[in-house]
Design an enzyme around this catalytic site. Structure first.
Site, short mmCIF file in Angstrom:
data_model
loop_
_atom_site.label_atom_id
_atom_site.label_comp_id
_atom_site.label_asym_id
_atom_site.label_seq_id
_atom_site.Cartn_x
_atom_site.Cartn_y
_atom_site.Cartn_z
N SER A 29 5.54 2.00 -1.65
CA SER A 29 5.25 2.38 -2.66
C SER A 29 6.15 4.22 -2.18
O SER A 29 5.91 4.94 -1.10
CB SER A 29 3.69 2.81 -2.83
OG SER A 29 3.73 1.02 -3.38
N ASP B 248 -4.37 -9.15 13.44
CA ASP B 248 -4.25 -9.53 15.36
C ASP B 248 -3.75 -11.00 15.31
O ASP B 248 -4.99 -11.77 14.44
CB ASP B 248 -5.32 -9.25 15.65
CG ASP B 248 -4.85 -7.54 16.42
OD1 ASP B 248 -3.77 -6.62 16.02
OD2 ASP B 248 -5.89 -6.89 17.03
#
Length: 822
Positions: free
Chosen positions: A262, A337
């Site tokens: 963006s 993770d």
């Protein structure tokens, strides 16, 4: 013979008549679901009348006696225009696509069931504040009122797609809206794939020091050395081939380089020609028809709010009120993770933790499949998160035997209050109120750019995992899940999220670039979404003392590529104007013409020019030549060009020019030779695809924006009605971003960019403008299916006004919803 001819003629005429009748019947059935915007309906669930005024561009302006009634109206309007899109989002997040599409979508359902986002959303309903709970219930009631209307009046099942893929539509529930937030988070998440690719590349490279070349860090202080993945898990093969399965447009996991992106920037009154604050925002998502975004105006108790909504959710996610404007950019905060979980060799239902072996939390889940027998999954969770299937991003290639992979992700939160934060934001009146309201926001993490009448600010919002400073891989590679130092330790405090309020220079913004430099574990991220666009933005912002609304629009539409301006002098340094003019029609002559064109080019990725196509094909071929002999088949995973990699190689940073030498050949190739060979490769490809007349090429012919229908877009004949294709300027590294697919046979298709653009001027708020990339309707027979598409392509906008009289003056219809008598 004449008799036979007459009968053949009659048969042909009959077949034509049948075909015409069939087309007419299909059209009639499909058109039944076109909504009537000028009507009065009695509906259940309202406390007072609601008025939905549709302006010239079919943007609903919704008025009601209370905020819940206004949210009811938004739910009704969303269901009028985007019912199929809403049901598809819900089915996707619930892992129930295969009930409609059969075996094709089983892999998607398997993944979503394992992530369990729908159940987590259901648990999050009770965590919302009272205002949000009322809004969610009212919104769901509005959707269900439209469903009841469709059923009662036989309105073509609500959408033409429902005839082809007939399946019951369950009533909308508050949890469905919360689940869509989580689904959007999955679509915006890129760190999972980055960890897998880093691990696979680490295993493949003979020299681990070269990892930082092909997966470079954003400019700034360097990262401390990390362990090689093979050292963490000895015995893994140096390379294992992936599945190489085609990407399904229904899969919400993003491909690399196509997660969220963006632009947003703001100017304080001191830097604004009008004396009021300015804010521009264009969030980038994958293109589709209809667009992800839906424009709406809500008249709430605190005043009017207008901007971009996502069908299925009762919130204006980006937009403005009379007092405040807000825009979003993906923060790239590391919110995921991977954990390698060791199974108990004596009991595979147990996994190792710092406290010994523990039993997986597990339960069965049945996937119903159209046209096939159902399958039963066993969903397993560890203390770190859900266990993922090995097919996700080819996880199986980096999972040691006797282990499984689990995912830690901030959005796997059963007390997710992101919706409460979003609704508090639209009711805020100042920058500081907005920052305080966003503390409850969990994810997906965003940079929130704000402007009230006096102040501009940027605040990163979303939950940040607290990692141990001793983490083995600093979250950059899958880590051993049984070691305490690799596990998350809760969240970082909201106050530690980066924040910039009233900057001295009066200008702030974000292009997904690196925000700041902090040592791990306070670093925010090692992977950022931009290292190029930000340099062009800085130049444009610093080139003027004061800015205007039109100047901000110009910046949003700027097609100049700083990457091209940097790379061409490097890769062509020893090739410009060398040698005598070659004979016409020879490869050497083609190369000279290409180099002559590029030498005069300013880096503008205009759809009308040949140079952007020559440049893009050259650097793509160049990167492929540089990495193929080092990475083998894994090179195919690097679909987009990484300018920092090519720059490192041609500047020979830390010995990176070694990539130019082809290991399998006896001679030592130079970077100049590889650049020349890559240019020849590019020109051969261009000649085969577009012809040999280089001066006549058009970048826009290759860089077509592909707003395709995710389901009907590949259906013969029908695809010409449902897909929206446009020649476009811009590229991978321009502010007018048009991310290319990188996939053959059309590697430069524009597949990811600004589906929404908005520019807000608080000196005169009603002069603000916005636009989406397709149209408001998801019905391909509606005139509002693609009416904004050409405006968007040409860089034009529509008024973003909160003037109720203006909306009514040119209304295409007014829907009045009345409370049904009890």
């Amino acid at each position: 013979m004449g008799l036979l001819f007459r009968w053949l003629l009659r048969l042909a005429a009959g077949l034509i008549a049948l075909a015409v009748a069939a087309v007419a019947l299909v059209y009639y059935l499909a058109s039944q679901s076109l909504p009537d915007y000028d009507q009065t309906q009695e509906v259940a669930g309202l406390t007072a009348p609601v008025e939905i005024v549709r302006d010239t561009h079919n943007v609903p302006h919704i008025f009601g006696a209370s905020d819940p009634d206004v949210f009811f109206g938004l739910g009704y309007a969303h269901a009028q225009d985007r019912l199929w899109q809403m049901t598809m989002l819900r089915r996707t997040v619930q892992g129930r696509l295969s009930e409609v599409f059969g075996p094709r979508t089983v892999a998607i359902d398997r993944l979503l069931r394992r992530l369990d986002l729908a159940r987590l959303a259901q648990q999050s309903v009770s965590a919302q504040d009272a205002y949000t709970t009322a809004a969610l219930k009212a919104y769901a009631a509005g959707v269900n009122a439209r469903l009841a209307e469709i059923n009662d009046e036989a309105l073509g099942r609500g959408a033409p797609e429902m005839f082809l893929f007939n399946a019951p539509v369950a009533p909308w529930q508050p949890a469905d809206s919360l689940a869509i937030i989580k689904l959007m988070g999955l679509q915006l998440s890129g760190h999972l794939e980055e960890e897998v690719l880093r691990a696979r590349t680490s295993l493949m490279l003979g020299d681990p020091a070269r990892l930082v070349d092909i997966l470079p860090d954003a400019p700034g202080t360097g990262t401390a050395a990390l362990p090689e993945y093979a050292q963490l898990f000895p015995g893994l093969p140096r390379y294992a081939a992936g599945r190489d399965t085609p990407h399904d447009p229904l899969m919400p996991l993003p491909r690399r380089g196509l997660a969220g992106a963006s632009n947003a920037w703001a100017a304080a009154p001191s830097r604004s020609a009008s004396g009021g604050t300015l804010l521009a925002n264009d969030p980038h998502l994958g293109f589709a028809a209809p667009s992800t975004w839906y424009l709406a105006r809500l008249e709430l108790a605190n005043g009017g709010v207008i901007g971009g909504t996502i069908p299925g959710m009762p919130a204006v996610l980006l937009g403005r009120s009379e007092r405040l404007g807000w825009g979003l950019t993906s923060s790239y905060m590391d919110d995921q993770d991977l954990f390698v979980e060791r199974l108990n060799p004596d009991n595979p239902e147990e996994y190792l933790t710092p406290d010994g072996y523990k039993t997986f939390e597990s339960r069965p889940s049945i996937i119903e499949i159209k046209g096939a027998a159902p399958i039963t999954l066993t969903l397993r969770w560890t203390e770190n998160g859900p266990v993922l299937p090995g097919s996700v991003y080819d996880l199986e290639t980096i999972t040691p035997p006797g282990h499984v992979m689990s995912l830690g992700w901030t959005m796997l939160d059963a007390r997710d209050t992101s919706m409460s934060a979003a609704l508090a934001l639209i009711n805020a009146g100042t920058v500081q109120e907005a920052i305080r309201a966003s503390e409850a926001y969990v994810g997906p993490s965003q940079n929130l750019t704000l402007a009230d009448r006096e102040t501009v600010a940027l605040k990163m919002v979303g939950a940040v995992p607290r990692r141990d400073p001793r983490h083995q891989s600093q979250g950059r590679l899958p880590a051993q899940g049984w070691r305490a130092e690799n596990r998350w330790q809760g969240r970082m405090p909201y106050a530690s999220n980066p924040e910039f309020v009233s900057p001295v220079g009066g200008i702030l913004g974000n292009t997904n670039n690196k925000l700041l430099e902090r040592p791990f574990p306070n670093h925010v991220s090692f992977v950022w979404g931009d290292t190029q666009r930000v340099t062009r933005w800085q130049k444009l912002m610093q080139s003027r003392e004061v800015h205007t609304r039109d100047g901000f629009i110009e910046a949003q539409l700027d097609p100049v590529s700083p990457a091209a301006r940097t790379l061409l002098p490097l890769i062509g340094a020893d090739l410009w104007f060398t040698g005598e003019a070659a004979p016409e029609g020879t490869p050497e002559r083609q190369r000279q013409i290409a180099l002559s064109l590029l030498a005069e080019w300013n880096g503008e990725m205009s759809e009308h020019l040949p140079e952007p196509l020559i440049y893009a094909a050259w650097v793509r071929a160049l990167q492929k030549r540089l990495i193929t002999d080092e990475l083998g088949p894994l090179a195919d995973e690097y679909k987009q060009v990484e300018p920092l990699f090519i720059e490192r190689v041609f500047r020979d940073i830390d010995g990176a020019s070694v990539w130019c030498d082809i290991r399998q050949s006896a001679p030592r190739e130079t970077c100049t030779e590889i650049a020349r060979l890559a240019l020849d490769d590019a020109l051969v490809w261009i000649g085969d695809r577009y012809g040999s007349a280089l001066e006549s090429l058009r970048w826009g012919d290759a860089h077509q924006a592909t707003h395709d229908h995710p389901v009907l877009g590949e259906v013969p004949v029908l695809r010409y009605f449902v897909n929206i294709r446009q020649s476009t300027s811009g590229g991978d590294h321009t502010l007018q971003r048009g991310r290319t697919s990188g996939e053959d046979p059309d590697p430069f298709r524009n597949v990811h960019g600004a589906g929404y653009r908005g520019v807000y001027d608080f000196a005169d708020p009603d002069s603000s403008v916005f636009v989406i990339s397709t149209g408001q309707s998801g019905h391909f027979l509606s005139r509002y299916y693609d009416d904004q598409a050409q405006l968007w392509r040409r860089g034009e906008y529509i008024p973003m006004s909160l003037d109720a009289d203006l909306a009514r003056a040119a209304a295409v219809g007014v829907t009045r919803l009345l409370p049904a008598p009890e």
